[in-house]
Enzyme design. Structure first.
Site, short mmCIF file in Angstrom:
data_model
loop_
_atom_site.label_atom_id
_atom_site.label_comp_id
_atom_site.label_asym_id
_atom_site.label_seq_id
_atom_site.Cartn_x
_atom_site.Cartn_y
_atom_site.Cartn_z
N TRP A 199 1.30 -5.63 -5.00
CA TRP A 199 0.39 -5.02 -3.94
C TRP A 199 1.17 -5.06 -3.22
CZ3 TRP A 199 -3.76 -5.71 -0.68
CH2 TRP A 199 -4.34 -4.85 0.16
N ASP A 366 -7.33 10.95 5.52
CA ASP A 366 -7.27 10.30 4.39
C ASP A 366 -8.24 9.83 3.57
OD1 ASP A 366 -6.18 7.32 2.11
OD2 ASP A 366 -4.54 7.88 3.25
N TRP A 477 -1.72 11.87 -3.33
CA TRP A 477 -2.18 11.84 -5.20
C TRP A 477 -1.68 10.89 -5.49
CZ3 TRP A 477 -3.34 16.57 -8.65
CH2 TRP A 477 -3.50 15.95 -10.51
N ASP A 478 -3.21 10.15 -4.69
CA ASP A 478 -3.88 8.58 -5.63
C ASP A 478 -3.62 7.74 -6.91
OD1 ASP A 478 -3.22 5.64 -4.60
OD2 ASP A 478 -4.32 5.99 -2.46
N ASN A 480 -5.40 3.92 -7.95
CA ASN A 480 -5.46 2.88 -7.24
C ASN A 480 -6.03 1.64 -7.70
OD1 ASN A 480 -4.38 2.86 -4.74
ND2 ASN A 480 -6.15 4.37 -3.97
N ASP A 548 1.43 -0.01 0.52
CA ASP A 548 0.61 -0.35 1.36
C ASP A 548 0.84 -1.53 2.58
OD1 ASP A 548 -0.94 2.08 0.54
OD2 ASP A 548 -2.47 0.50 -0.60
C1 GLA Z 1 -4.82 2.82 -1.26
C2 GLA Z 1 -3.35 3.72 -0.85
C3 GLA Z 1 -3.69 3.34 0.54
C4 GLA Z 1 -5.30 4.58 1.34
C5 GLA Z 1 -6.10 3.82 0.00
C6 GLA Z 1 -7.27 4.56 0.28
O1 GLA Z 1 -4.66 1.84 -1.29
O2 GLA Z 1 -2.47 2.92 -0.98
O3 GLA Z 1 -3.06 4.59 1.43
O4 GLA Z 1 -4.14 5.72 0.17
O5 GLA Z 1 -5.94 3.24 -1.43
O6 GLA Z 1 -8.43 4.07 -0.28
#
Ligand code: GLA
Length: 757
Positions: A199, A366, A477-478, A480, A548
């Site tokens: 990350w 976001d 569209w995330d 995580n 990120d």
């Molecule tokens: C991830 C994404 C970020 C942001 C956060 C929001 O880390 O990569 O760009 O959208 O989630 O929780």
């Protein structure tokens, strides 16, 4: 072009040939993958492997072919059990418990129309060509049929492969692995390059000298992974950015992947890629079939830049599709680094307004807008706007953003749920976990089981409702968290090895349905930045948030890492505030822009906190980007690696070569620096270009030093710019300063424009 003569098969692109033949034993002997060669009926004897005696301690294929050992042969596909002990292409357990396979040639077909895919996305062609060669192989003692598919993309020197397996027997078999491509090379004198990371530290180029034994690049996160991207290369030791041979491989797949090089006892190198066999097993019942993802292969003798050029063209033309394929991407302003979870309508509108004033085109809300989402512990799954934060709902804010003259976009994470959510209360059975066992934790959230049809329908319908609820133009569209405790409650115990792959298939079904329903929405993929940056996602979503990490210095390296296999048109890149949130580093605002401008430039910072001066700069940057984005987004991208340690240098050349932009970026400043040149790539040698730089004010952190950038202004031919380069103004050397001195403190950068005259 596909050429078939007797037992010889050749696939030709503009500069590359890929050749194999059927042997007497009906195996497929690989003969060549590399520069283009001319073949006729006399070619085979020269190209084939010669065997008079069996090497010691090898097993002969069978009694009639006493000199043939599959261990010392170049093969198109291989299996364990008949002598070849190298990395196998296929591994099947048959109903009787045996696991030896012997797939033999059983015919071929050439198709001029691309056939439909069953479950997985693949490359495609809009114009004319879509030639496809299918080789049929049959297992010698069972009715298992393997199809090897080859697709030829002539203009970009790419050949794709995919594999399908059909069970025409009466009994089920268990597939332990089915690779997508295998390429056997004569020698092992190669560097194997992969891109490893984490990350906010994606895409570090790692060069491994291949010796004996195996080297594996693979993903285990359930996604294509920031730890090991599926794009890899093989090159010669002497290969550089512009010279030398190299091969590139990628996989059109978003799940656990596997790329292995294996050097056997005879120094032959085998490369395979496909679904990661770790944790994978798949039951193929009578009458059933299994499809492996498509593998992408390219070769260039023009160095890494040559190979990247092939891959960029391939992705632009044959992967990215839909409304946005050739459409300029908007300059967006994202709320995440500007406000994180601390958002409300008033604050967002203030930000959007500030964006509109500097020329932003799309405002993206976001994370944090739904349910009780004030941190990452709750509400994923409850895709309804928080009344407290957005009293008018999504529609209310979307309309107000629109009234400011901006398009509106929104963040979602549809594959996830927090235990602390209404969705989880209603459907605890929908999450990926193993009944009766504790679950590992990742960002306080659980993955929804996309194997489950009900979950797929929930994702499709919830997202459809959300997208239609307001005038939404863009969806981020995330995804995580990574997988742990793999298990699907929809599958019987003996099929749990199918879970990870079936998840990806379920995801693709949702993406396909939604992008089909909403063809004009600009979807941007994301997975904690680059944890799912791959060609499978790009078949549906035309762009992906690359990392990120928005620190310009890190970003330059990350974007350069991606550039080996992916066009800049695929990469989201944002200008953010300083000190940077990921590195605590200060870099000049112009450098942040200069780096982001070479990809899909956006902003992700609180413009409301910026000074007048900074906002003026941002406005100027956006104006420049809009003017140049057709070049910067769709152009051909080149890396320059001979510019001296500590520098990054790129050129991006518009498709018609009339316009180009170059970047020169420095790490830490060295006092009394050597003079610098800027060397361009990819221009027309005989065209005359006006070379000039963007002018701006250089400010020191404390604001007590101000300087105007030097002026570079030359009129020279393309060959001068490429073969000699421009000798830039003298760098600041602590002995004097005037307006012709290039002030280049830490992390300084310049963009140089080149316009044909
Ligand atoms: C991830 C994404 C970020 C942001 C956060 C929001 O880390 O990569 O760009 O959208 O989630 O929780």
């Amino acid at each position: 072009m596909i050429y078939v003569k007797d037992n010889l098969f050749a696939l030709h692109t503009e500069n590359v040939s890929y050749v194999f033949r059927v042997t007497d034993t009906l195996h497929l002997e690989h003969l060549h993958f590399g520069g283009k060669i001319t073949l006729d009926g006399d070619s085979i004897p020269a190209l084939m492997e010669k065997r008079e005696f069996l090497n010691g301690n090898l097993n002969a294929y069978d009694r009639e072919h006493g000199t043939l050992s599959l261990e010392n042969y170049l093969l198109e596909m291989s299996a364990y059990g008949k002598g070849d002990i190298r990395e196998p292409f296929v591994d099947i357990i048959y109903a009787d418990g045996s696991s030896t396979s012997d797939f033999l040639y059983d015919g071929y077909k050439v198709l001029h129309e691309k056939s439909e895919y069953d479950t997985l996305p693949g490359s495609y062609s809009d114009y004319g060509r879509s030639e496809q060669l299918i080789l049929y192989l049959k297992e010698r003692y069972s009715d298992i049929v393997m199809e090897l598919h080859y697709y030829v993309y002539e203009r970009c020197d790419v050949i794709c492969r995919s594999t399908k397996l059909r069970n025409e027997s009466m009994q089920a078999v268990t597939l332990k692995r089915l690779m997508s491509a295998q390429v056997d090379f004569d020698d092992s004198d190669y560097i194997f390059t992969h891109f490893n990371g984490a990350w906010i530290r994606e895409m570090n180029r790692v060069d491994n000298t291949v010796t004996a034994g195996r080297f594996v690049n693979a993903s285990y996160t359930g996604t294509s992974s920031s730890r090991a991207n599926p794009f890899v290369m093989l090159s010669r030791r002497e290969t550089s950015q512009n010279f030398g041979e190299c091969y590139g491989f990628n996989l059109i797949y978003s799940g656990n992947h596997y790329e292995a090089v294996d050097v056997g006892s005879f120094s032959k190198l085998r490369f395979v890629n496909g679904i990661n066999p770790q944790g994978f097993s798949y039951t193929v019942g009578p009458g059933e079939r299994f499809e492996a993802p498509e593998s992408v292969m390219s070769y260039s003798d023009k160095g890494f830049n040559g190979l990247s050029g092939n891959m960029h063209e391939f992705v632009r033309e044959h992967i990215v599709r839909g409304t946005w394929k050739y459409k300029e991407r908007p300059v967006l302003l994202n709320s995440w680094e500007a406000a994180y979870f601390d958002i409300n309508e008033e604050k967002l509108l203030r930000l959007a307004k500030a964006g509109a004033e500097v020329g932003v085109e799309l405002f993206v809300v976001d994370d944090g807008w739904f349910g009780e989402r004030n941190d990452d512990t709750s509400s994923l799954g409850d895709w309804k706007a928080s009344e407290k934060k957005l009293p008018g709902g999504i529609r209310g804010i979307a309309d107000k953003v629109k009234a400011l003259g901006l398009k509106f976009g929104i963040w979602v994470e549809p594959e996830m749920v927090n235990v602390n959510s209404r969705l989880y209360e209603m459907h605890p059975e929908w999450v990926v976990d193993i009944p009766g066992r504790t679950h590992s934790e990742g960002r306080n959230q659980r993955i929804l089981d996309m194997v489950n049809k009900d979950v797929q329908n929930y994702v499709i319908e919830t997202m459809s409702r959300l997208i239609s609820s307001a005038d939404i133009s863009y969806v981020k569209w995330d995804m995580n968290r990574t997988f742990t405790d793999y298990y699907s409650k929809c599958l019987p115990p003996e099929r749990q090895g199918e879970m990870a792959h079936r998840y990806v298939v379920g995801l693709y079904h949702c993406m396909k349905t939604l992008t089909g329903r909403f063809p004009d929405i600009l979807f941007e993929g994301c997975a904690s930045g680059g944890n799912r940056f791959d060609l499978g996602i790009l078949c549906y979503f035309p762009q992906i948030w690359a990392s990120d990490n928005t620190d310009a210095m890190c970003r330059a390296r990350i974007q350069e890492g991606y550039s080996y296999g992916y066009p800049m048109l695929a990469l989201g890149a944002h200008v953010s505030a300083c000190p940077n949130r990921q590195t605590l580093r200060n870099t000049p605002l112009w450098t942040r822009f200069n780096v982001a401008a070479f990809a899909l430039c956006g902003y992700e910072c609180n413009l409301c906190e910026m000074s007048e001066e900074e906002l003026e700069e941002v406005k100027e940057q956006i104006d420049i980007y809009k003017e140049w984005r057709s070049v910067l987004q769709f152009g051909d991208f080149y890396r320059y690696d001979e510019n001296g340690a500590g520098y990054v240098s790129w050129t991006c050349v518009g498709r018609d070569k009339r316009y180009a932009a170059g970047l020169l970026l420095q790490g830490l400043a060295q006092p009394n620096m050597p003079d610098k040149r800027f060397v361009a790539r990819g221009l027309r040698p005989d065209a005359k270009y006006h070379f000039y730089n963007i002018k701006f004010k250089i400010r020191s952190d404390s604001g007590n030093m101000q300087a105007d950038t030097e002026t570079e202004d030359y009129h020279v031919y393309g060959d001068v710019l490429m073969n000699s380069g421009v000798r830039l103004s003298q760098g600041f050397a602590a002995t004097g300063y005037n307006e012709r001195v290039r002030v280049f403190p830490d992390f300084a950068s310049r963009i140089y424009f080149m316009e044909e005259e």
